[in-house]
Enzyme design. Structure first.
Site, PDB file in Angstrom:
ATOM      1  CD  GLU A  79      -1.289   0.564   3.635  1.00 49.43           C
ATOM      2  OE1 GLU A  79      -2.196   1.407   3.425  1.00 49.43           O
ATOM      3  OE2 GLU A  79      -1.173  -0.064   4.702  1.00 49.43           O
ATOM      4  CD1 TRP A  80       1.056   6.824  -1.852  1.00 51.30           C
ATOM      5  CD2 TRP A  80       2.892   5.744  -2.529  1.00 51.30           C
ATOM      6  NE1 TRP A  80       2.047   7.763  -2.036  1.00 51.30           N
ATOM      7  CE2 TRP A  80       3.181   7.124  -2.455  1.00 51.30           C
ATOM      8  CE3 TRP A  80       3.891   4.862  -2.941  1.00 51.30           C
ATOM      9  CZ2 TRP A  80       4.431   7.644  -2.772  1.00 51.30           C
ATOM     10  CZ3 TRP A  80       5.133   5.374  -3.265  1.00 51.30           C
ATOM     11  CH2 TRP A  80       5.392   6.739  -3.180  1.00 51.30           C
ATOM     12  CG  LEU A  81       2.091   3.682   3.864  1.00 52.77           C
ATOM     13  CD1 LEU A  81       3.047   3.103   4.895  1.00 52.77           C
ATOM     14  CD2 LEU A  81       0.672   3.708   4.407  1.00 52.77           C
ATOM     15  CG  ASP A 176      18.126  -2.051   8.522  1.00 51.31           C
ATOM     16  OD1 ASP A 176      19.081  -1.524   9.137  1.00 51.31           O
ATOM     17  OD2 ASP A 176      17.934  -1.882   7.308  1.00 51.31           O
TER      18      ASP A 176
END
Length: 265
Positions: A79-81, A176
């Site tokens: 999904e694009w955030l 990370d």
């Protein structure tokens, strides 16, 4: 290369735009727009299937991560955030989300699959206890690549870990967590680009402080750390410092030496 026709067939609509983004060492990354109005982040790389499983494991804890929309072959669609500068509320949200992640216990240290930072393969093999994992999987693999004097100091620290680290219950880690792997949008925050394994939650906190300094709002959101975390922090920060030294060269010698001194070696 982002495979437009493959994505069009998968999502049953045209790809109208592909905008390549700055990515990490593991994947090519792009913003992809579809004709039906959907937008997604698409990653192409050899390890994206493992990353998808890591994100799904994190999502099951309730931690804030981008949703996996599709994973097939060497392609991962997320999904694009929309990103915006970090705020105090965003840092507080990151602390709360990370605490949710760290509430999930594993049956052993490590991770069931291998992973990598660029050309550096990571040893994820479980060990019988946490000090053994940090010694054998996170410090000793670097010895053949270090100058003799520095290698002796790292080896000395590794040998002392049974007395320096607690045998904690292994909890799910991002693995990370520097500030570039936290994505902020208004008063929200997401954890992205994981390298998950099970271990001491202080590992994530230590790395977040290595190349930056989250403010009080992050710690308010996360909550209290265990007694003695200040003494363990340089031991945990040494691993990402050694990674950077291995991948990017001599400019990180000073950081490694400083951390060894802080670790009293």
């Amino acid at each position: 290369m982002i495979p437009g026709p493959y994505l069009a067939a998968t999502f049953e609509t045209r790809v109208t735009s592909v905008r390549h983004l700055h990515g990490g060492d593991l994947s090519e990354v792009a913003r992809v727009d579809l004709a039906d109005g959907r937008r997604m982040a698409v990653k192409v790389g050899a390890n994206v299937a493992v990353e998808a499983r890591m994100l799904q494991a994190m999502d099951r804890t309730g931690a804030p991560v981008p949703r996996v929309l599709f994973q097939g072959r060497d392609i991962l669609c997320l999904e694009w955030l929309e990103e915006s500068p970090a705020t105090e509320a965003g840092w507080h949200a990151l602390g709360r989300g990370l605490r949710r992640l760290h509430a999930t216990a594993g049956r052993s240290t490590g991770w069931p699959e291998g992973y990598a930072f660029g050309a550096l393969r990571l040893d994820m093999t479980p060990r019988p206890d946490w000090p053994s994992f940090w010694c054998e999987a996170r410090l000793l693999p670097f010895l053949p690549h270090l100058p003799a004097a520095l290698a002796r100091r790292v080896e000395t620290l590794a040998g002392a870990l049974p007395d320096r680290l607690e045998d904690v219950t292994p909890m799910l880690l991002h693995g990370d967590l520097w500030s570039g792997n936290a994505l902020f949008s208004g008063d929200r925050a997401w954890l992205i680009d994981p390298a998950c394994y099970f271990g001491d939650p202080e590992v994530d906190i230590a790395m977040l402080h290595l190349f930056g300094k989250p403010g009080p709002s992050f710690h308010d959101g996360y909550g209290e750390l265990r007694r003695g975390h200040e003494a363990r922090r340089p031991i945990y920060q040494l691993f990402p410092a050694l990674v950077h030294l291995h991948l990017f060269g001599g400019s990180y010698f000073g950081l490694v030496e400083r951390l060894l001194t802080l670790a009293r070696v």
